[in-house]
Design an enzyme around this catalytic site. Structure first.
Site, PDB file in Angstrom:
ATOM      1  N   ASP A 132      44.797  38.720  42.515  1.00 19.48           N
ATOM      2  CA  ASP A 132      43.638  39.141  42.138  1.00 19.48           C
ATOM      3  C   ASP A 132      43.220  38.621  40.358  1.00 19.48           C
ATOM      4  OD1 ASP A 132      42.792  39.430  45.303  1.00 19.48           O
ATOM      5  OD2 ASP A 132      43.388  41.366  44.926  1.00 19.48           O
ATOM      6  N   ASN A 160      33.817  41.028  45.220  1.00 19.52           N
ATOM      7  CA  ASN A 160      35.338  41.124  46.406  1.00 19.52           C
ATOM      8  C   ASN A 160      36.429  41.334  45.015  1.00 19.52           C
ATOM      9  OD1 ASN A 160      35.023  41.856  48.428  1.00 19.52           O
ATOM     10  ND2 ASN A 160      34.470  39.891  49.193  1.00 19.52           N
ATOM     11  N   CYS A 200      29.787  47.082  50.155  1.00 20.71           N
ATOM     12  CA  CYS A 200      29.966  47.042  50.791  1.00 20.71           C
ATOM     13  C   CYS A 200      28.755  46.677  52.064  1.00 20.71           C
ATOM     14  CB  CYS A 200      31.423  46.408  50.957  1.00 20.71           C
ATOM     15  SG  CYS A 200      31.489  45.073  52.423  1.00 20.71           S
ATOM     16  N   HIS A 201      28.140  45.176  52.681  1.00 16.79           N
ATOM     17  CA  HIS A 201      27.346  45.448  54.104  1.00 16.79           C
ATOM     18  C   HIS A 201      28.577  45.645  55.695  1.00 16.79           C
ATOM     19  CE1 HIS A 201      26.387  41.083  52.631  1.00 16.79           C
ATOM     20  NE2 HIS A 201      27.038  41.288  53.870  1.00 16.79           N
ATOM     21  N   HIS A 226      36.628  46.413  53.534  1.00 21.27           N
ATOM     22  CA  HIS A 226      37.786  45.517  55.116  1.00 21.27           C
ATOM     23  C   HIS A 226      38.003  46.206  56.123  1.00 21.27           C
ATOM     24  CE1 HIS A 226      35.803  42.275  52.398  1.00 21.27           C
ATOM     25  NE2 HIS A 226      34.709  42.986  52.653  1.00 21.27           N
ATOM     26  N   ASP A 253      34.046  43.540  58.537  1.00 22.59           N
ATOM     27  CA  ASP A 253      35.173  41.864  57.997  1.00 22.59           C
ATOM     28  C   ASP A 253      36.303  42.847  58.228  1.00 22.59           C
ATOM     29  OD1 ASP A 253      33.361  40.618  56.562  1.00 22.59           O
ATOM     30  OD2 ASP A 253      33.024  41.990  54.768  1.00 22.59           O
TER      31      ASP A 253
END
Length: 470
Positions: free
Chosen positions: A113, A141, A162-163, A191, A252
């Site tokens: 990342d 993210n 985060c939803h 996640h 997720d």
């Protein structure tokens, strides 16, 4: 109370439009000023027009401006919201094409990342100079990695959102109970959250899930055709994970990919066996795309974003169109998006105490996890700040097989970023279940690093001294 909000990635069609909607419908923050910052001036202009027209239509007192200068967006900010994805979806496609040449299917190689981490650290360090008391709300993210990096390297208050936790409502809908009657908890990492509590009108509702699995699941998997790419909450994979780990995966968590080669959304290399090929994905995640992590699903996802952009542009270009009515139509009859950015701002500023699912430093919320690791847990938010709720210990099997490996992946990613050790990126490729030889892992790593758009990353990562002499 009026506040100043700086939005990094303010040209994002889906995100910025939703933020504008929710803000303009929150009277308690009237008088606030929003600076939308992005490098795409065309999208910025579109979002600015949308914001001004939307606020005028609703008759609310908000002001908006745009800038391509990040530091200008931070000036005097009370909140900084980051939704920026540095490289974008087109860059992901190029990486997948290169990996495919080397025998990898979809996201079979984890490169890291770098660009997302570099951006968030730059933002947080700028905030320390310009607006040190502001809250950083991280939407882009990887939330887990970015928020942990900011926590360790700066003094900035950070909260990731985060939803995905809305998955508990999907469970309720599918098993046939009213989600408004549910109380729940789903702690873990972003996640990677698990339904530890699922109560319906004060009674344990897990037996209702078990009953659905026993009597209706097979028919559901045989007949259900997803209409949205991320419709996997009650998939065969979700139930399989429930049976493996003893708790139901939420959001997720269900589609944790075997690895990710995207530079913006590395996820825990979890259950790779769900992701070996398209037919396997369809078996575990259903028709017609095999879940959201396939070329077919990503194509649809991109087309949907383009359609949303075109619809917004058309409405904005029509002076007679009602943007407020369009928003309600897009949201399926709702006036608010369901995102918690604005409600959390409201709670912090106006002391509207509430409980929210957030990503914050652990500070003892989940037992067995270091305080400086960011966890996703329920928290009480008020003028006192964001106070994570102690949720106790997760089951040992879940910790060992799902939580601790994800934590280790995050630590490896941050170590690579901080040290610039190229051999860590190579190790990531070699550790992929799709890698069949050392040469395959080495070649794909080097070609990905050498591709167009990775010049800064390629320069940052070097092999250790005397590498290759053994």
């Amino acid at each position: 109370m009026a506040i100043k909000i700086g939005v990094i990635g303010g040209g994002s069609t889906q995100f910025a439009a939703g933020l504008i909607n929710d803000l303009c419908r929150t009277e308690s923050l009237a008088g606030s000023h929003v600076t939308l910052m992005d490098i795409d001036q065309e999208r910025l202009a579109l979002m600015h027009t949308l914001a001004v027209r939307f606020s005028d239509e609703l008759g609310v007192d908000y002001t908006f401006e745009t800038t391509t200068d990040r530091q200008a967006a931070l000036q005097d900010a009370d909140f900084v919201v980051n939704s920026a994805y540095v490289k974008g979806h087109g860059h992901e496609w190029m990486m997948r094409d290169i990996a495919g040449k080397h025998g990898y299917y979809y996201d079979g190689v984890q490169l890291g990342d770098y660009y997302q981490l570099r951006l968030i650290l730059d933002i947080a360090q700028d905030m320390e100079r310009i607006c040190p008391d502001a809250w950083l709300i991280q939407m882009a993210n990887p939330v887990f990695n970015c928020c942990t990096l900011v926590t360790r390297e700066t003094g900035i208050k950070t909260c990731g959102l985060c939803h995905g936790y809305h998955g508990y409502r999907e469970i309720a809908e599918i098993i046939g109970i009213d989600s408004d009657g549910i109380t729940w908890q789903a702690p873990g990492f972003n996640h990677n959250i698990w339904l530890t509590h699922f109560m319906y009108h004060g009674e344990d509702a897990y037996p209702l899930i078990d009953e659905w699995i026993e009597t209706k699941a097979e028919e559901y998997w045989r007949t259900h055709i997803a209409t949205q790419t991320h419709d996997v909450q009650m998939s065969r994979a979700a139930v399989h994970q429930y049976h493996m780990y003893g708790l139901f995966p939420i959001g997720d968590t269900v589609r944790r990919v075997g690895a990710s080669n995207t530079v913006g959304c590395t996820v825990y290399r979890g259950e790779w066996w769900y992701h070996t090929d398209l037919e396997t994905k369809k078996h575990w995640f259903g028709e017609p795309w095999g879940g959201p992590d396939t070329v077919q699903a990503r194509t649809v996802f991109g087309e949907n974003l383009e359609q949303l952009m075109a619809m917004l542009a058309q409405a904005i270009g029509d002076p007679k169109a009602s943007l407020a009515e369009l928003a309600v139509e897009v949201l399926g009859g709702q006036t608010m998006t369901g995102e918690k950015i604005v409600p959390i701002m409201d709670a912090l500023v106006n002391d509207r105490r509430g409980e929210f699912q957030v990503n914050v430093p652990n500070q003892g919320a989940i037992e067995g996890i270091s305080d400086d690791v960011v966890v996703e847990v329920p928290a009480i938010v008020s003028k006192k700040g964001i106070q994570p709720i102690h949720v106790g210990a997760l089951p040992p099997k879940l910790m060992i097989e799902a939580i601790l490996p994800h934590w280790l992946d995050m630590e490896r990613n941050l170590l690579a970023f901080k040290t610039g050790d190229r051999s860590i990126l190579l190790w990531n490729a070699l550790d992929s279940h799709q890698t069949r030889s050392y040469d395959q892992g080495l070649e794909v790593t080097e070609e990905l690093l050498a591709m167009e758009g990775h010049e800064e990353m390629n320069e940052h990562f070097k092999y250790p001294p005397n590498w290759g002499e053994s």
